[in-house]
Design a protein around this motif. Sequence first.
Motif: not given
Length: 279
Positions: A71-100
């Motif tokens: 998830l640390d890669l999001l810090d580099a990826i999200l500004p690429w979406y913000d450049e043009v004002g787009c939403s961003a969507r991430v799909r994650l496996p349910g079994a991996a969704l711990e609190v952190d």
Amino acid sequence: MTLDRTLAARLPRLHEAQERQEAENVLAAAAGAELGVATRTWSDGVWSVRTRASPEHEPGNQITGLSPERLDLLDAILPWYDEVGCSARVRLPGAALEVDVGEALARRGFVAHELEAWMAAPLDAIRLDAPHHDIRPVEDAASLDAFFTAFNAGWEVPEAKQPIARAALGPLPAPTGWHRFVAFVDGEPAGEAILALFDDVAYLAEAATAPRFRRRGVQRALIAHRAEFARAAGAQVLFGGVRYGDGSWANMRGYGLAETFMTLTFIRPPRPADAPPRE
């Protein structure tokens, strides 16, 4: 035949391969700049697409291949979406969704959006209805026009955004492994669907029915038709990704497909590039 759990875990990635193919279709049609579609590869198989002309379009603003450990890669990826004002969507496996994981996404502005069920069954275990609608393959420009008549009506696509769908789903000839179908009712295009073949796995990729033809069994017929086609092509497993509990989920369960894998999609709404991070 029973489903291998490793195969079940691959199903969302095959879906993402389909989404990537659609983005590549747009670029191959030389429509990327006009429609504001761009793609970028980041690291270790992480890939993303954004669609400036449709900033809240879900499949068109997707980050794929991202694991909870990266998830640390999001810090580099999200500004690429913000450049043009787009939403961003991430799909994650349910079994991996711990609190952190949830906390890390929330800090970056994501909210839970959709629970998806990955439905699958061995094709030799599926018992199908007899055909009761006129379903035809897309083979030429006329049948492709019929496909998009049903697509635009079924998904209620605004006229301004129809060129995006046309570029993504409309190449002739179709990409390898793609098969598009149109269901006709009373001689009119009533529904459409895509089947994508991945070796011995067949994917119910996308489908919709025009509102005035709903509740007449069009989608059930399209599932049956694609399943028969997949069998004839040598596929052994049929699968589809659906919003848990919706009509497509019910149709697939009716044919014996069962939940083999669950994912939760998170979405980050469009935001200015200079917006402060959330506390």
